[in-house]
Write a protein that holds these residues in place. Sequence first.
Motif, PDB file in Angstrom:
ATOM      1  N   UNK A 126      16.271  -0.999  -1.049  1.00  0.00           N
ATOM      2  CA  UNK A 126      15.205  -1.344  -0.099  1.00  0.00           C
ATOM      3  C   UNK A 126      15.181  -2.821   0.276  1.00  0.00           C
ATOM      4  N   UNK A 127      16.192  -3.588  -0.159  1.00  0.00           N
ATOM      5  CA  UNK A 127      16.280  -5.019   0.167  1.00  0.00           C
ATOM      6  C   UNK A 127      14.997  -5.759  -0.241  1.00  0.00           C
ATOM      7  N   UNK A 128      14.483  -5.412  -1.432  1.00  0.00           N
ATOM      8  CA  UNK A 128      13.213  -5.942  -1.910  1.00  0.00           C
ATOM      9  C   UNK A 128      13.385  -6.619  -3.267  1.00  0.00           C
ATOM     10  N   UNK A 129      12.825  -7.819  -3.388  1.00  0.00           N
ATOM     11  CA  UNK A 129      12.848  -8.560  -4.649  1.00  0.00           C
ATOM     12  C   UNK A 129      11.487  -8.426  -5.324  1.00  0.00           C
ATOM     13  N   UNK A 130      11.477  -8.423  -6.653  1.00  0.00           N
ATOM     14  CA  UNK A 130      10.233  -8.289  -7.402  1.00  0.00           C
ATOM     15  C   UNK A 130      10.055  -9.512  -8.303  1.00  0.00           C
ATOM     16  N   UNK A 131       8.896 -10.158  -8.188  1.00  0.00           N
ATOM     17  CA  UNK A 131       8.610 -11.352  -8.979  1.00  0.00           C
ATOM     18  C   UNK A 131       7.262 -11.222  -9.674  1.00  0.00           C
ATOM     19  N   UNK A 132       7.133 -11.889 -10.822  1.00  0.00           N
ATOM     20  CA  UNK A 132       5.819 -12.102 -11.424  1.00  0.00           C
ATOM     21  C   UNK A 132       5.330 -13.415 -10.822  1.00  0.00           C
ATOM     22  N   UNK A 133       4.089 -13.401 -10.320  1.00  0.00           N
ATOM     23  CA  UNK A 133       3.539 -14.587  -9.658  1.00  0.00           C
ATOM     24  C   UNK A 133       2.231 -15.006 -10.313  1.00  0.00           C
ATOM     25  N   UNK A 134       1.768 -16.190  -9.965  1.00  0.00           N
ATOM     26  CA  UNK A 134       0.470 -16.676 -10.455  1.00  0.00           C
ATOM     27  C   UNK A 134      -0.625 -15.706 -10.022  1.00  0.00           C
ATOM     28  N   UNK A 135      -1.618 -15.505 -10.854  1.00  0.00           N
ATOM     29  CA  UNK A 135      -2.663 -14.528 -10.546  1.00  0.00           C
ATOM     30  C   UNK A 135      -3.490 -14.920  -9.326  1.00  0.00           C
ATOM     31  N   UNK A 136      -3.574 -16.207  -9.007  1.00  0.00           N
ATOM     32  CA  UNK A 136      -4.346 -16.652  -7.851  1.00  0.00           C
ATOM     33  C   UNK A 136      -3.501 -16.783  -6.579  1.00  0.00           C
ATOM     34  N   UNK A 137      -2.221 -16.463  -6.656  1.00  0.00           N
ATOM     35  CA  UNK A 137      -1.318 -16.607  -5.506  1.00  0.00           C
ATOM     36  C   UNK A 137      -1.683 -15.624  -4.398  1.00  0.00           C
ATOM     37  N   UNK A 138      -1.646 -16.118  -3.155  1.00  0.00           N
ATOM     38  CA  UNK A 138      -1.912 -15.255  -2.005  1.00  0.00           C
ATOM     39  C   UNK A 138      -0.582 -14.809  -1.394  1.00  0.00           C
ATOM     40  N   UNK A 190       1.193 -17.556   0.541  1.00  0.00           N
ATOM     41  CA  UNK A 190       1.792 -18.550  -0.370  1.00  0.00           C
ATOM     42  C   UNK A 190       3.097 -18.012  -0.950  1.00  0.00           C
ATOM     43  N   UNK A 191       3.083 -16.749  -1.373  1.00  0.00           N
ATOM     44  CA  UNK A 191       4.273 -16.134  -1.960  1.00  0.00           C
ATOM     45  C   UNK A 191       5.402 -16.091  -0.928  1.00  0.00           C
ATOM     46  N   UNK A 192       5.059 -15.683   0.295  1.00  0.00           N
ATOM     47  CA  UNK A 192       6.055 -15.616   1.375  1.00  0.00           C
ATOM     48  C   UNK A 192       6.689 -16.988   1.603  1.00  0.00           C
ATOM     49  N   UNK A 202      -1.434  -5.781  -9.375  1.00  0.00           N
ATOM     50  CA  UNK A 202      -1.842  -6.327 -10.676  1.00  0.00           C
ATOM     51  C   UNK A 202      -1.660  -5.213 -11.696  1.00  0.00           C
ATOM     52  N   UNK A 203      -0.835  -5.476 -12.703  1.00  0.00           N
ATOM     53  CA  UNK A 203      -0.518  -4.471 -13.710  1.00  0.00           C
ATOM     54  C   UNK A 203      -1.688  -4.299 -14.673  1.00  0.00           C
ATOM     55  N   UNK A 204      -1.690  -3.225 -15.451  1.00  0.00           N
ATOM     56  CA  UNK A 204      -2.757  -3.032 -16.444  1.00  0.00           C
ATOM     57  C   UNK A 204      -2.836  -4.170 -17.470  1.00  0.00           C
ATOM     58  N   UNK A 205      -1.737  -4.896 -17.656  1.00  0.00           N
ATOM     59  CA  UNK A 205      -1.746  -6.022 -18.602  1.00  0.00           C
ATOM     60  C   UNK A 205      -2.282  -7.301 -17.966  1.00  0.00           C
ATOM     61  N   UNK A 206      -2.624  -7.253 -16.662  1.00  0.00           N
ATOM     62  CA  UNK A 206      -3.174  -8.414 -15.982  1.00  0.00           C
ATOM     63  C   UNK A 206      -2.136  -9.277 -15.298  1.00  0.00           C
ATOM     64  N   UNK A 207      -0.901  -8.858 -15.299  1.00  0.00           N
ATOM     65  CA  UNK A 207       0.186  -9.596 -14.679  1.00  0.00           C
ATOM     66  C   UNK A 207       0.216  -9.257 -13.182  1.00  0.00           C
ATOM     67  N   UNK A 208       0.381 -10.267 -12.322  1.00  0.00           N
ATOM     68  CA  UNK A 208       0.450 -10.016 -10.883  1.00  0.00           C
ATOM     69  C   UNK A 208       1.906 -10.003 -10.458  1.00  0.00           C
ATOM     70  N   UNK A 209       2.307  -8.916  -9.774  1.00  0.00           N
ATOM     71  CA  UNK A 209       3.681  -8.781  -9.293  1.00  0.00           C
ATOM     72  C   UNK A 209       3.695  -8.808  -7.781  1.00  0.00           C
ATOM     73  N   UNK A 210       4.757  -9.386  -7.233  1.00  0.00           N
ATOM     74  CA  UNK A 210       4.932  -9.419  -5.786  1.00  0.00           C
ATOM     75  C   UNK A 210       6.229  -8.710  -5.439  1.00  0.00           C
ATOM     76  N   UNK A 211       6.130  -7.762  -4.514  1.00  0.00           N
ATOM     77  CA  UNK A 211       7.303  -7.064  -3.984  1.00  0.00           C
ATOM     78  C   UNK A 211       7.590  -7.688  -2.629  1.00  0.00           C
ATOM     79  N   UNK A 212       8.712  -8.408  -2.537  1.00  0.00           N
ATOM     80  CA  UNK A 212       9.032  -9.191  -1.348  1.00  0.00           C
ATOM     81  C   UNK A 212      10.202  -8.538  -0.615  1.00  0.00           C
TER      82      UNK A 212
END
Length: 83
Positions: A20-32, A35-37, A55-65
Amino acid sequence: MSTIMFPITNEKAIGLIEFQNTLTFVVESKATKPQIKKDVEDLFEVKVASVNTLITPTGQKRAYVKLKEGFKADDVAAKLKIV
């Protein structure tokens, strides 16, 4: 300061890169999404089509870019030594 913390390298993330030409990152929880783009475009010299966050159940924010046509997630993954 970058909002991106580190890339995800699990099986699902590798599949997204390949199919799907998509990258996955863990990002800061306050990131918009804008900003991520901007950070991904600046860091890896690519153009971003869309950003989805989760936002995962563990509280980690992931970005699918998802990258635009003409830019390969494989190339960015190779730079990051994921694949």
